[in-house]
Design an enzyme around this catalytic site. Structure first.
Site, PDB file in Angstrom:
ATOM      1  N   GLU A 184     -41.739 -49.318  13.750  1.00  0.00           N
ATOM      2  CA  GLU A 184     -40.635 -50.279  13.766  1.00  0.00           C
ATOM      3  C   GLU A 184     -41.081 -51.707  13.463  1.00  0.00           C
ATOM      4  O   GLU A 184     -40.405 -52.416  12.693  1.00  0.00           O
ATOM      5  CB  GLU A 184     -39.887 -50.193  15.105  1.00  0.00           C
ATOM      6  N   SER A 246     -46.552 -30.195  14.024  1.00  0.00           N
ATOM      7  CA  SER A 246     -46.709 -28.781  14.374  1.00  0.00           C
ATOM      8  C   SER A 246     -46.051 -27.896  13.340  1.00  0.00           C
ATOM      9  O   SER A 246     -45.151 -28.323  12.606  1.00  0.00           O
ATOM     10  CB  SER A 246     -46.103 -28.441  15.751  1.00  0.00           C
TER      11      SER A 246
END
Length: 792
Positions: A184, A246
């Site tokens: 951000e 993952s």
């Protein structure tokens, strides 16, 4: 002289014998009989050839008390270091260098949140009883056995583990998923300091309604750059696990060779010694589970038995907002909230520091949440940055969720367990022997005002920072028994009518897996899934190179040897094989391209922060494909550079660096030489402990965003692999008792133990070992057993 030599030899023998005796006392006990207070009956613990304990108890209370004991004897130092990290107490044992890390985690309020959570949670029910029994087992081991080697080296005092420590580590796990601290600030800087044209490569709209008013000053940007840097270093520098991505997939029985569902999973986590997961097989009347456990958590995060099983991937939804508060010019202890000046809450605390005076720390909180730039110490005139985080704002009964998931043999039970996962967001990929397959994006998704993009820092004096509760679980992306017969989860933006804000990975990895699973010729068995998990290819490299090949050919037109290298890049299939130099050349060129195009606009701090984000992965192909992007111009020179100029410079810089580090012959620049994995122990960052405690190096195939996701930070060669598959699991529910798995290092965290690193070579070579369920096979492989018996 003979007498002197004899005395010297005896002294050396005595030293060696004393050292051997000392180290022997630190090793786990895996046979014999030991008393354990609180047991209702004896518990059998058989250790298989990998050092995985198979526990058989007469009750759940005995089972979890024994699990705590055996988990502690293999991983007590890991438990200790993780609770200290989460609660901001590392400097107490590691010294002044860890004060900044402690400041960060104190500012996140993980310890305070855990204390409050335990205080308001009813201490009843089977999950709580299991947690208390487990922690009692941990504490009995710590009180009765010699301290681990690391405790002696660091002078760590023994102190009991509490439920508050478990929930603090859960908070650390949630934080390790968060990309907001790195992403951000960078993207807000691009928007507010560089402009809309520069945002194009990130595929983000300008969104003037979300812009800060007033905008951040130079000191604020320096502070945010330092915060982004600290948030990355705080974990990476400690050699501790951090969740990064993952893979998981499940194939329905109608598409497998066995006729039963097949589950595959490999969560991607930062490598460490010991490894993240502790494997244990638990049995009690009415309950059985082969699980992968995290430190201080009695409930498996990954698990299976003969009836069902599940794996996890990161959802990667954005559950953190960074909010810039507006300070009252007449009172620096007030910020503007909903049109009113409101007081900041203040809390004074001390950070204990080994060998130095305690460091005072002031922690502040606005109505939006804790002020995270307090982690940097004195802020001066810097604008306060508040943290709004779902983890701190929701009930989040995460341990209850996994207690239930370990008993969820139907879709309904699995769905109800997933509903209790609030933060971090997780994809639960599930299957059972009855033939069901399912996936739930499990998270509490905040309802933000329409049009607000939380990718940017929000204005605390604006409705953009408000939340209107959370979406219902039923609105989350999910699938159950889809017609196509398989489900893939690989961290990409989930499909749906409305995009869910998040820091998603590119679709390349998931698309590659889905294409292979969709192939009607695929034989859905363990061998095929093993091949998929070990796939080291990606379409990313060829896709990024395609629009640049013309510029590369122009840059090498008068140098035949370099032109031949460009031709090899053009013909490359995107596979990162250890014996191939082309991946090395591409990765070095990718870094130099990013450096030449982006560093001058961002400056060193934000450029380095961007290198650690997923935003860069998406930005570079768009940048390569746009010859008119403003990023190509180098602000450090008076001329206006083009894409061709930057490509030429990146190419020459790449060759110069590779020749300097790998030799003049490009054939020697093989990926396996440049791309290696060393599993680092938290104390292995200094000699001579690095040689004693670290494991490796190993030449590794794959890279960032290949299915075999062996990732390293983008930078100049060579590359040290930092994260990848933290385990690989393959379960065919036609024969779950012969499923396959592997630990990247070993089960034990005790240095010099037989199971400290006994799986590392197999892991690097892509080999698997059995995950046993059958009692006869376990007994045959583990003729010795440890018996834990009720203390008299």
């Amino acid at each position: 002289m003979k007498r002197a030599f004899s005395l010297l030899a005896l002294a050396l023998v005595a030293v060696v014998a004393t050292g051997a005796w000392y180290l022997h006392g630190k090793q786990p006990r895996r046979d014999g009989e030991l008393p354990l207070a609180g047991l209702q009956g004896p518990v059998s613990v058989r250790y298989d050839a990998r050092g995985v304990p198979h526990l058989d108890a007469g009750s759940e209370a005995d089972l979890y008390r024994a699990l705590g004991y055996v988990h502690a004897q293999d991983r007590l130092f890991q438990m200790e270091i993780l609770r200290r990290l989460a609660r901001g107490e590392l400097a107490e044992v590691l010294g002044p260098a860890l004060v900044d890390t402690d400041r960060l985690f104190r500012s996140l309020r993980l310890g305070e949140h855990a204390d409050a959570y335990v205080g308001r949670t009813p201490h009843e029910g089977p999950a709580w009883a299991a947690l208390e029994a487990y922690l009692d087992g941990v504490n009995q081991y710590q009180a009765s056995r010699p301290a681990p080697l690391e405790f002696d080296l660091l002078g760590i005092p023994k102190r009991p583990f509490r439920a508050e420590d478990t929930f603090s580590v859960v908070g650390y796990t949630a934080y390790s998923f968060a990309a907001a601290f790195r992403t951000e600030p960078v993207l807000t800087y691009v928007r507010d300091r560089l402009g809309a044209d520069y945002l194009a490569i990130f595929d983000l709209a300008w969104q003037p309604a979300g812009a800060l008013a007033p905008s951040l000053a130079d000191g604020d940007w320096r502070m945010l750059g330092a915060l982004a840097d600290l948030s990355g270093r705080a974990v990476a520098d400690q050699g501790l696990p951090q969740f990064e991505g993952s893979n998981a997939w499940v194939i329905a029985g109608r598409r497998t060779a066995s006729g039963k569902p097949l589950l595959a999973g490999d969560p991607h986590i930062r490598f460490s010694v010991p490894a993240t997961w502790y494997e244990a097989h638990l049995r009690a009347p009415g309950f059985e589970l082969y699980g992968h456990y995290q430190a201080l958590n009695p409930f498996a995060s990954l698990g299976f038995n003969r009836s069902f099983g599940w794996s996890l991937t990161m959802f990667q939804n954005d559950d953190i907002d960074l909010i810039a508060e507006r300070v009252n010019p007449d009172n620096p202890e007030q910020v503007r909230y909903h049109g009113q000046w409101v007081d900041l809450e203040r809390h004074e605390t001390l950070i204990a520091v080994k060998g130095a005076p305690a460091v005072p720390l002031t922690l502040r909180r606005s109505p939006h949440g804790p002020l995270v730039n307090d982690a940097l110490g004195a802020t001066g005139d810097q604008r306060p940055i508040a943290l709004w985080w779902t983890f701190l704002e929701s009930p989040n009964p995460l341990l209850e969720a996994f207690y239930r998931l370990g008993r969820a043999d139907t879709l309904d039970k699995a769905r109800d367990a997933a509903r209790l996962i609030h933060a971090p967001g997780l994809n639960v990929v599930w299957a059972n022997a009855a033939g069901d397959i399912g996936w739930w994006a499990a998270a509490r998704l905040p309802r933000r005002p329409a049009g607000v993009d939380p990718t940017f820092i929000l204005d605390g004096d604006s409705p953009a920072a408000d939340k209107d509760g959370f979406q219902p679980f039923e609105a989350n992306p999910q699938e159950e028994n889809p017609a196509r017969g398989y489900i893939v989860s690989a961290n990409a933006q989930p499909a749906g009518p409305q995009p869910i804000p998040g820091y998603y990975n590119l679709p390349d990895r998931g698309r590659r897996l889905a294409e292979r699973l969709a192939d009607p010729a695929l034989k859905g068995d363990l061998d095929a899934s093993r091949t998929l998990q070990l796939d080291s290819g990606s379409a990313y490299g060829p896709r990024l190179l395609a629009p640049l090949l013309q510029d590369l050919r122009a840059a090498t037109a008068d140098r035949p040897d370099e032109a031949a290298l460009v031709q090899r890049l053009a013909a490359w299939d995107g596979d990162y094989r250890v014996d191939d130099p082309v991946p090395t050349l591409f990765t070095q060129f990718l870094y130099q391209l990013a450096d030449g195009a982006l560093r001058d606009e961002l400056g060193d701090a934000f450029f380095d922060a961007l290198l650690a984000t997923r935003a860069l992965d998406a930005a570079l192909p768009r940048l390569a494909a746009d010859p008119d992007s403003p990023w190509w111009d180098d602000r450090r020179s008076p001329a206006r550079e083009t894409r061709r100029d930057i490509v030429r410079g990146a190419w020459q810089a790449s060759l110069a660096h590779l020749r300097a580090t790998g030799g003049d012959d490009p054939a020697s620049w093989t990926w396996g030489r440049a791309h290696t994995l060393t599993h680092g122990h938290p104390l292995g960052r200094q000699a001579p402990l690095d040689r004693l405690l670290n494991v490796g190096p190993f030449a590794m195939p794959g890279t960032h965003e290949t299915p075999n996701n062996q990732s390293s930070p983008l930078g100049p060669a060579p590359w040290a692999v930092s994260y990848g598959p933290s385990t690989r699991r393959l379960i065919d529910f036609a024969d779950p008792a012969h499923s396959l798995g592997i630990n990247p290092v070993g089960q034990s965290g005790a240095p010099f133990d037989a199971h400290y690193a006994d799986q590392a070579a197999d892991y690097a070579a892509g080999r698997y070992r059995p995950q046993l369920l059958d009692e006869a096979e376990i007994a045959a492989e583990a003729p010795r057993q440890l018996r834990l018996v009720p203390a008299p």
